[in-house]
Design an enzyme around this catalytic site. Sequence first.
Site, PDB file in Angstrom:
ATOM      1  CG  HIS A 107      19.932  50.899 -30.939  1.00  0.00           C
ATOM      2  ND1 HIS A 107      20.356  49.636 -30.635  1.00  0.00           N
ATOM      3  CD2 HIS A 107      18.867  51.137 -30.127  1.00  0.00           C
ATOM      4  CE1 HIS A 107      19.586  49.117 -29.700  1.00  0.00           C
ATOM      5  NE2 HIS A 107      18.671  49.999 -29.369  1.00  0.00           N
ATOM      6  CG  ASP A 110      23.568  49.753 -32.063  1.00  0.00           C
ATOM      7  OD1 ASP A 110      23.786  50.226 -30.944  1.00  0.00           O
ATOM      8  OD2 ASP A 110      22.531  49.112 -32.365  1.00  0.00           O
ATOM      9  CG  ASP A 302      14.033  42.347 -29.831  1.00  0.00           C
ATOM     10  OD1 ASP A 302      14.020  42.241 -31.071  1.00  0.00           O
ATOM     11  OD2 ASP A 302      14.383  43.389 -29.240  1.00  0.00           O
ATOM     12  CG  ASP A 345      17.649  42.807 -27.797  1.00  0.00           C
ATOM     13  OD1 ASP A 345      18.826  42.923 -27.396  1.00  0.00           O
ATOM     14  OD2 ASP A 345      16.779  43.671 -27.614  1.00  0.00           O
TER      15      ASP A 345
HETATM   16  C1  XLS Z   1      16.490  46.733 -24.226  1.00  0.00           C
HETATM   17  C2  XLS Z   1      15.823  46.544 -25.515  1.00  0.00           C
HETATM   18  C3  XLS Z   1      16.541  47.160 -26.684  1.00  0.00           C
HETATM   19  C4  XLS Z   1      15.613  47.263 -27.865  1.00  0.00           C
HETATM   20  C5  XLS Z   1      16.065  48.199 -28.924  1.00  0.00           C
HETATM   21  O1  XLS Z   1      16.131  46.158 -23.216  1.00  0.00           O
HETATM   22  O2  XLS Z   1      15.587  45.196 -25.703  1.00  0.00           O
HETATM   23  O3  XLS Z   1      17.688  46.435 -26.992  1.00  0.00           O
HETATM   24  O4  XLS Z   1      15.382  46.024 -28.438  1.00  0.00           O
HETATM   25  O5  XLS Z   1      16.236  49.484 -28.453  1.00  0.00           O
HETATM   26 NI    NI Z   2      16.250  43.004 -23.324  1.00  0.00          NI
HETATM   27 NI    NI Z   3      14.902  44.276 -27.442  1.00  0.00          NI
END
Ligand code: XLS
Ligand code: NI
Ligand code: NI
Length: 443
Positions: A107, A110, A302, A345
């Site tokens: 992000h 980040d 993710d 993630d």
């Molecule tokens: C949160 C999300 C976030 C997204 C990116 O729950 O998984 O991390 O992947 O904004």
């Molecule tokens: Ni998540």
């Molecule tokens: Ni995510």
Amino acid sequence: MKDYFVGNTEYFKGIGKIQYEGAKSDNPLAFKFYNPKKIVRGKTMEDHLRFSVAYWHSFCADGTDPFGRATQTYPWRDSNPSRNARNKAEAAFEFITKLGAPYYAFHDADVAYDGETAAEYEKYYLEIAEYLKELQKATGVKLLWNTSNLFSHPRYMNGAATNPEFNVLTRAALQVKTNLDVNVTLGGEGYTFWGGREGYMSLWNTDMKREEEHLGMFFRLARDYGRSIGFKGTFYIEPKPMEPSKHQYDFDAATAIAFIRKYDLQDDFKCNIENNHATLAGHTFAHDLQVCVDNGMLGSVDANQGDRQNGWDTDEFPSDVYETTEAMLIILRNGGLHSGGLNFDAKRRRNSTDLSDMFISHIGGMDAFALGLLAADKILSDGKIDAMKKERYSSFDSGDGANYEKGLCTLEQLAELGRKAATPLISGKQELLNNLVNQYLFS
Ligand code: XLS
Ligand code: NI
Ligand code: NI
């Protein structure tokens, strides 16, 4: 070791490039199953799995939870925002290179101090973006996707693109535009929208129809701008049913796909599926992946897992090989991840506080997906499960069943057939299939 760090400081001292040592190795800092150059179904494991490290969990999240303060003491922290961003980037690229992941994701907030004013936001972000470009060049690490943090700052408490206040929407637009500019600078392969606050807490104060229309418009404008500046990657919507909003508009894959189609975005948008979001929606990881594949909408993944005992987004590193096997089977049937990847993630637990735990957690996740890939390959090569599934539908392969699928039957004709038909009980063989999966996994 110098090869694996950039800048002046080595942050992960004593840890070199992580190597594949095989299943018998007792080295916690080695891959047991992920062998990047091993060929599976004509492609290296590295090319199948396309691993990505998530900046927010690995280099920002400090263990803070609603009940406790930070537990992670990151040695790269600095009170000067520009120095902090540079140190963090150097630590990130050292880590990613030593781990051997080809991609990363972040992000805006980040990688850079997001400041209070718009001018500060742009200044700090564009400054670090130039440095990230250098680091990418020096290490060969590539950007899987970037995204705008449209949920942390208090201004987004009522949403970003779905905020009832137009001025907040425009501030979100500044972030999305800047992120697309940075994406093109860094050669990103995707851009993600995750709408944590694009939803509502109460219908008493929410015009859902109007908010969703604003969101659709916002996505279109982002698409048009991105294409106009040469963004060639895929836009992703990452579904999640709730948390932090009570009800999020991109609830699950099916909802997100319907939204994409309703707003005519299907040529540019796909889904980014997160395991723990699918389970939060009452589905399985496999379910949401399959919904995407069936609709030509699988973008990226993710990679994480939830906890069966509690109902929130615990974002744990993947270790459940049944889940990774099902996921990889669906991904292989999709012809691979294409320009998507497996982005971790995922976060270490709050009490996993050694710097080495950062490596150990990722190594485990990569090994779990490597095992999933190997098992999926066995399942496909053997073909028994696919054959059983096909056989289950064989009454539609010829005769009246085939005519039905072609749309050649009327309801009266079906009723006429139904009058005479015997309706056999045909076993679904679920337990046999479970047993077969265990044989593939453990023999
Ligand atoms: C949160 C999300 C976030 C997204 C990116 O729950 O998984 O991390 O992947 O904004
Ligand atoms: Ni998540
Ligand atoms: Ni995510």
